[in-house]
Write an enzyme that holds these catalytic residues in place. Structure first.
Site, PDB file in Angstrom:
ATOM      1  N   LYS A 149     -17.245   3.584   5.948  1.00 41.96           N
ATOM      2  CA  LYS A 149     -16.987   3.657   7.388  1.00 41.96           C
ATOM      3  C   LYS A 149     -17.478   5.009   7.895  1.00 41.96           C
ATOM      4  CE  LYS A 149     -13.180   4.143  10.676  1.00 41.96           C
ATOM      5  NZ  LYS A 149     -11.709   4.247  10.834  1.00 41.96           N
ATOM      6  N   THR A 155       0.826  -1.211   0.000  1.00 40.21           N
ATOM      7  CA  THR A 155       0.000   0.000   0.000  1.00 40.21           C
ATOM      8  C   THR A 155       0.856   1.256   0.000  1.00 40.21           C
ATOM      9  OG1 THR A 155      -1.530  -1.283   1.380  1.00 40.21           O
ATOM     10  CG2 THR A 155      -2.030   1.032   1.059  1.00 40.21           C
ATOM     11  N   ALA A 156       1.907   1.272   0.827  1.00 38.20           N
ATOM     12  CA  ALA A 156       2.752   2.468   0.926  1.00 38.20           C
ATOM     13  C   ALA A 156       3.449   2.769  -0.390  1.00 38.20           C
ATOM     14  CB  ALA A 156       3.776   2.289   2.046  1.00 38.20           C
ATOM     15  N   GLU A 211      -6.656  -1.677   7.054  1.00 44.98           N
ATOM     16  CA  GLU A 211      -7.755  -1.797   6.105  1.00 44.98           C
ATOM     17  C   GLU A 211      -8.857  -0.781   6.366  1.00 44.98           C
ATOM     18  OE1 GLU A 211      -8.644  -5.925   6.705  1.00 44.98           O
ATOM     19  OE2 GLU A 211      -7.616  -6.488   4.871  1.00 44.98           O
ATOM     20  N   THR A 226      -4.878   4.495  11.650  1.00 49.70           N
ATOM     21  CA  THR A 226      -3.924   5.532  11.258  1.00 49.70           C
ATOM     22  C   THR A 226      -2.873   5.075  10.250  1.00 49.70           C
ATOM     23  OG1 THR A 226      -2.739   4.973  13.299  1.00 49.70           O
ATOM     24  CG2 THR A 226      -4.133   6.936  13.328  1.00 49.70           C
TER      25      THR A 226
END
EC number: 1.14.19.60
Length: 516
Positions: free
Chosen positions: A71, A8-9, A42, A357
């Site tokens: 969310k 992801t990063a 996630e 976070t």
């Protein structure tokens, strides 16, 4: 630019910077096929809207590909005591005569639920509603979807101007895969290979990385997205790691990916954090499965006990699911940028995912890298400002997580009793003293940008129950009618939306073209 590590990063960084700089910046991602991703993050902040808007991606473009859901906030269970719950929503608090509605609730509460009395979103969470109508319009009629405004502002520039009413849950591995295609289509070079060595020049700057099959890969700027290994920043450049373990002892997790029939079960539009004997369990609903995991401190619980507790919590659906045990490095690198290397993601820093976070840290770091991108002279002030911004965000989140434990009334075993006696980060004791006099505001929370507004602090303190705040004395001398009208407005709006919004599952199924 050479990005070492995908996940992801790596792919969020590649996609964002390619969008920002186009062909004026050459980007290569070197990614091993043998090293898996952690995939804990996630769930997200609502500020992730800036990322997708900047990439000009619509929800229907990426959400189905990533099994994404909405969310509206976080549901905290058992933090005050077993059987109690409260919500921390994405919703700005309503003011009445200059005082937040939560303050009026302390003065004269309509019910014993501050969250459903003061906010609309917790009511929608409990009803399992989508934040959008079937025609795509937002439930929050007071929020105007700003388009270019979101795309052209960083998160820190946007805070306080408006509150986007939801964030997302998604499968991190699927988002990385989606962004790989996005970035490669726009010219990012993808090298699948193992990095064997990192070579420095005489100044101690990275000159190139050595790969198994592609030889030397040179670059001017290197981005370390190698996860907890910190292959470039920590190992090659020797940047020390600053541990947060003295204040946040949870250092381990065990995770399960549990397939479920979401059409039958429905999909709750919130993350759930359930306090347990030695930590807490996350529950993240996705389209087709639930991601769940037990975050715990190994000083209080063994990995075997943690896995057994998690499987019992999930029930029969977890029987054949393989568990993923994770050792977490809690804290941050002393510097996230040294010389010509910038660490983004777990190599930069990480805290337990209680406030979702992980993705936020990545997104914030990318925005700051663009803002402080180095010129040809490598002005050290740009590096220093970047390091300061990243450190403030992580230190601020650390403090906010400590408040979850110090502010939770639960004290039924040694783990929870110890949460009340651990050392506090510098300045937090004084802030807590202020909050015992008045509710948190912009003047009394952590003073640097860290992504969290005062109402988030209010929710954690009022829900946790250990740090009590009296109502402002001025309210006893003020007309009560306006506050009662505001409570009624919240109640009426919540009832209207419960009656008119589709279920969370129905909206997402229709987005995918499925029959409901």
């Amino acid at each position: 630019m050479v990005i070492v590590g995908g996940g992801t990063a790596g792919w969020m960084t590649a996609a964002y910077l390619k969008t920002a700089f186009g062909d004026r910046l050459s980007i290569t991602v070197v990614e091993s096929s043998r090293i898996g991703t952690i995939g804990v993050g996630e769930a997200t902040f609502s500020d992730i809207q800036h990322f997708f808007q900047f990439l000009n991606l619509r929800e229907q473009d990426w959400m189905p590909a990533c099994n994404a859901t909405y969310k509206l906030g976080i549901r905290f269970e058992n933090w005050r005591h077993v059987g109690h719950h409260f919500y921390q929503p994405f919703e700005q608090i309503r003011p009445v005569y200059g005082f937040p509605l939560t303050d009026w609730w302390l003065h004269d509460a309509p019910t014993d639920r501050f969250d459903t009395d003061c906010f609309v979103m917790p009511n929608l969470c409990e009803a399992g509603r989508s934040p959008r109508h079937l025609d795509g319009t937002l439930a929050d009629e007071d929020f105007v979807e700003e388009g270019d405004e979101l795309a052209n502002r960083t998160m820190s520039e946007h805070q306080g101007k408006s509150q986007f009413p939801y964030a997302y849950h998604f499968e991190a591995a699927l988002l990385a895969k989606f962004l790989t295609g996005y970035a490669v289509d726009r010219g990012v070079e993808h090298v699948v290979d193992d990095v064997l060595d990192v070579r420095l020049d005489q100044r101690g700057w990275i000159e190139h990385v050595v790969t198994a099959e592609h030889g030397e890969i040179h670059g001017d700027l290197f981005v370390d997205c190698t996860g907890f290994r910190g292959l470039l920043l920590n190992k090659a450049l020797g940047v020390p790691f600053v541990s947060y373990q003295d204040t946040l002892p949870n250092d381990s997790a065990v995770a399960l990916q549990v397939p479920l029939d979401m059409q039958r079960r429905g999909i709750v539009p919130n993350t759930t954090a359930t306090a347990r004997e030695a930590g807490w369990i996350w529950t993240i609903p996705l389209f087709g499965r639930v991601g769940t995991g037990y975050v715990y401190a190994k000083d209080y619980l063994s990995p075997e006990e943690a896995e057994r507790t998690l499987r019992e919590f999930v029930g029969p659906a977890a029987a054949d699911v393989e568990a993923n045990h994770i050792r977490m490095r809690i804290g941050r690198s002393q510097e996230s940028w040294r010389n010509n290397c910038v660490a983004i993601g777990l190599s930069s820093g990480f805290v337990e995912p209680l406030e979702s976070t992980g993705i936020f840290f990545i997104h914030h770091a990318i925005e700051q890298l663009v803002k402080h991108f180095p010129a040809a002279d490598w002005n050290p002030k740009s590096r220093d400002m970047y390091n300061s911004a990243v450190a403030h965000v992580m230190d601020g989140i650390r403090e906010f997580l400590v408040i979850h434990y110090r502010g939770a009334a639960r004290a039924d075993n040694q783990y929870w009793r110890d949460t009340k006696t651990r050392p506090l980060p510098d300045g937090l004791a004084e802030r807590i003293e202020c909050w015992q006099t008045q509710l948190p505001d912009t003047e009394t929370i952590y003073p640097y940008y860290h992504g969290l507004p005062p109402y988030s602090y209010m929710c954690i303190l009022m829900g946790g129950g250990a740090i009590r705040t009296p109502a402002s004395a001025a309210l006893a001398l003020t007309d009560q009618g306006a506050a009662q009208k505001e409570f009624a407005a919240v109640r009426d709006r919540a009832a209207q939306l419960r009656d008119t919004l589709p279920s969370h599952y129905e909206y997402l199924a229709r987005m995918r073209g499925l029959d409901v």
